[in-house]
Design a protein around this motif. Structure first.
Motif, mmCIF file in Angstrom:
data_model
loop_
_atom_site.group_PDB
_atom_site.id
_atom_site.type_symbol
_atom_site.label_atom_id
_atom_site.label_comp_id
_atom_site.label_asym_id
_atom_site.label_seq_id
_atom_site.Cartn_x
_atom_site.Cartn_y
_atom_site.Cartn_z
ATOM 1 N N SER A 1 -24.629 13.224 -43.047
ATOM 2 C CA SER A 1 -24.181 11.935 -43.594
ATOM 3 C C SER A 1 -25.254 10.890 -43.336
ATOM 4 O O SER A 1 -25.968 10.941 -42.331
ATOM 5 C CB SER A 1 -22.858 11.496 -42.954
ATOM 6 O OG SER A 1 -22.991 11.363 -41.546
ATOM 7 N N TRP A 2 -25.364 9.934 -44.288
ATOM 8 C CA TRP A 2 -26.354 8.869 -44.221
ATOM 9 C C TRP A 2 -25.655 7.519 -44.286
ATOM 10 O O TRP A 2 -24.624 7.374 -44.939
ATOM 11 C CB TRP A 2 -27.339 8.967 -45.388
ATOM 12 C CG TRP A 2 -28.163 10.203 -45.413
ATOM 13 C CD1 TRP A 2 -27.804 11.429 -45.882
ATOM 14 C CD2 TRP A 2 -29.523 10.340 -44.963
ATOM 15 N NE1 TRP A 2 -28.834 12.324 -45.760
ATOM 16 C CE2 TRP A 2 -29.906 11.684 -45.206
ATOM 17 C CE3 TRP A 2 -30.444 9.465 -44.402
ATOM 18 C CZ2 TRP A 2 -31.177 12.159 -44.889
ATOM 19 C CZ3 TRP A 2 -31.713 9.937 -44.093
ATOM 20 C CH2 TRP A 2 -32.068 11.271 -44.329
ATOM 21 N N THR B 1 -29.745 8.885 -40.809
ATOM 22 C CA THR B 1 -28.829 9.956 -40.414
ATOM 23 C C THR B 1 -29.139 10.354 -38.979
ATOM 24 O O THR B 1 -30.299 10.397 -38.571
ATOM 25 C CB THR B 1 -28.929 11.179 -41.336
ATOM 26 O OG1 THR B 1 -28.024 12.198 -40.867
ATOM 27 C CG2 THR B 1 -30.329 11.756 -41.359
ATOM 28 N N LEU C 1 -26.227 8.810 -49.463
ATOM 29 C CA LEU C 1 -27.414 8.272 -50.135
ATOM 30 C C LEU C 1 -27.047 7.815 -51.549
ATOM 31 O O LEU C 1 -26.159 8.398 -52.174
ATOM 32 C CB LEU C 1 -28.511 9.330 -50.219
ATOM 33 C CG LEU C 1 -29.239 9.680 -48.922
ATOM 34 C CD1 LEU C 1 -30.218 10.820 -49.167
ATOM 35 C CD2 LEU C 1 -29.985 8.472 -48.359
ATOM 36 N N GLY D 1 -28.808 14.960 -41.610
ATOM 37 C CA GLY D 1 -28.596 14.756 -43.033
ATOM 38 C C GLY D 1 -27.193 15.028 -43.520
ATOM 39 O O GLY D 1 -26.919 14.901 -44.721
ATOM 40 N N TYR E 1 -32.137 4.230 -45.179
ATOM 41 C CA TYR E 1 -30.932 4.942 -44.768
ATOM 42 C C TYR E 1 -31.233 5.739 -43.511
ATOM 43 O O TYR E 1 -32.363 6.187 -43.292
ATOM 44 C CB TYR E 1 -30.432 5.861 -45.882
ATOM 45 C CG TYR E 1 -29.805 5.094 -47.025
ATOM 46 C CD1 TYR E 1 -28.427 5.009 -47.169
ATOM 47 C CD2 TYR E 1 -30.613 4.417 -47.938
ATOM 48 C CE1 TYR E 1 -27.856 4.293 -48.201
ATOM 49 C CE2 TYR E 1 -30.053 3.683 -48.972
ATOM 50 C CZ TYR E 1 -28.667 3.630 -49.103
ATOM 51 O OH TYR E 1 -28.102 2.905 -50.117
ATOM 52 N N ASP F 1 -27.315 14.873 -48.876
ATOM 53 C CA ASP F 1 -27.461 13.485 -49.337
ATOM 54 C C ASP F 1 -26.154 12.703 -49.339
ATOM 55 O O ASP F 1 -26.038 11.698 -50.036
ATOM 56 C CB ASP F 1 -28.077 13.467 -50.731
ATOM 57 C CG ASP F 1 -27.196 14.145 -51.775
ATOM 58 O OD1 ASP F 1 -26.204 14.797 -51.387
ATOM 59 O OD2 ASP F 1 -27.501 14.019 -52.978
#
Length: 403
Positions: A141-142, A135, A107, A139, A133, A104
């Motif tokens: 990085s978002w 990625t 996020l 996941g 959001y 996350d």
């Protein structure tokens, strides 16, 4: 006479058993089932207590929460061998839910993820209060992609992908992005949309008060209100299967339409009266419905969906490039391939020296099974190769043109 009576009893018992099976059956009594996803023969369900797995079409369930530090699961999605769970963060499992890892970074902290939608390498997450959001690295990085979205008191309740178009169902209407979320435009300003279903013919949206809206993939910003005759409850969930459209409703159970929402019939035999349904899945030969009373299962054949139709509309779980037929060929042949999730797909033909001969496919494809015809009438006899590329997947096969 005794043999005749015995035969009648057997026939009666078989008929009774078939009748009893031809209805909804509750297979799990966990309340508040909010989401499903399917990976091969594995059926996953999520609720406010975590994630559950069934490997036998819902007959038995196992809790799979190891590493899931936030167990209020509102969204589930599968991409290849990766399973994503949306809670007050996003979790990833690479081993069918045996273990979960929080992914996350980027996020918003503590914001509930309502929905997850996957398009190739792009994974989109819709949140309760912070928008959408994206990625592109599973996941790790978002990044927020909210340009054009109205975020004031506006939840992102559902996302859908159709080709290069992305739709967001929100409290304030339907938003559309044609560039992977870089920009959004409000295309339907009726309030309180919270579900989507995508077919080859329509994008279908469920609206809390007024039923179902439709748009064509060719006219993504033009939505029309379906007649919705016979639909008497608020729509919480939608599932499309070929030409069959199912609606999960508030305290009204399940409704079925075979004309894309023009008319509906209640299909609630076996369901507890007043049941709310908020999620659907098709796994094996069954339709599953999840809601406030747990998981319910019903044979697809009970709705008039034959085994042939079931196989036709069954979505693949892996990328597959099949050997062409016939092979050798002169001058035409058929190439079949399968796509398990929305991907940009290319299918190209090369000669023995690696030179590109032609491009057969070069576009975004929805999950499904496809076939294309190759005509080699303008080529000389010899060995050629065809190559399928979709995201990180690629496969090459050889075929022979013999004139």
């Amino acid at each position: 006479m005794k043999k005749f009576l015995l035969l009648l009893i057997i026939v009666f018992e078989l008929s009774a058993n078939n009748f009893l099976q031809a209805q909804w059956v509750q297979t799990y009594q966990k309340n508040g089932i909010a989401c499903f996803t399917v990976s091969g023969s594995n059926l996953f369900a999520g609720n406010y207590e975590g994630v559950y797995l069934s490997t036998d079409n819902g007959t038995n369930w196992t809790t799979i929460n190891n590493g899931l530090t936030n167990t209020y699961v509102r969204a589930l999605a599968v991409s290849g061998t990766n399973i994503y769970a949306g809670s007050f963060s996003v979790f990833l499992s690479t081993n069918n839910g045996t273990n979960w890892t929080k992914v996350d970074n980027g996020l918003p902290y503590g914001d509930l993820v309502y929905c997850i939608e996957i398009s190739g390498a792009n994974i989109f997450a819709g949140t309760q209060g912070s928008g959408v959001y994206l990625t592109t690295n599973n996941g790790i990085s978002w990044n927020a992609i909210n340009n054009g979205l109205d975020l004031v008191n506006n939840r992102i309740l559902a996302l859908a992908v159709s080709g290069t178009n992305i739709y967001a169902a929100t409290d304030k209407g339907i938003f559309l992005s044609t560039n992977n979320g870089t920009n959004w435009t409000l295309v339907e300003n009726y309030p309180s949309f919270d579900s989507f279903a995508v077919s080859n013919r329509y994008i279908i949206a469920g609206q809390y008060d007024y039923g179902v809206f439709l748009c064509s993939p060719d006219l993504p910003d033009f939505w029309v209100f379906a007649a919705n005759q016979g639909l008497t409850s608020h729509v919480y969930a939608l599932k499309v299967y070929g030409t069959y459209l199912f609606a999960g409703t508030e305290k009204g159970g399940v409704f079925l339409s075979t004309n894309y929402g023009s008319s509906w019939n209640s299909v609630n035999t076996g369901l507890t009266e007043g049941t709310s349904i908020g999620s659907f899945a098709v796994s094996g030969s069954y339709l599953f419905a999840g809601g406030d009373a747990g998981v319910w299962r019903r044979p697809l054949s009970d709705f008039g969906i034959t085994a042939v139709e079931s196989e036709k509309y069954k979505l693949p779980t892996d990328f597959v490039l099949e050997q062409n037929y016939p092979n050798p060929f002169n001058p035409t042949t058929i190439i079949k391939f399968s796509v398990p999730n929305s991907q940009f797909v290319t299918l190209k033909v090369h000669d023995m020296l690696g030179r590109e001969v032609t491009t057969l496919v070069n576009e975004e494809k929805l999950p499904g099974n496809y076939e294309v015809k190759f005509n080699g009438s303008n080529l000389s006899s010899g060995v050629y190769f065809y190559r399928l590329q979709a995201g990180s997947y690629s496969d090459t096969k050889r075929f022979i043109l013999m004139k």
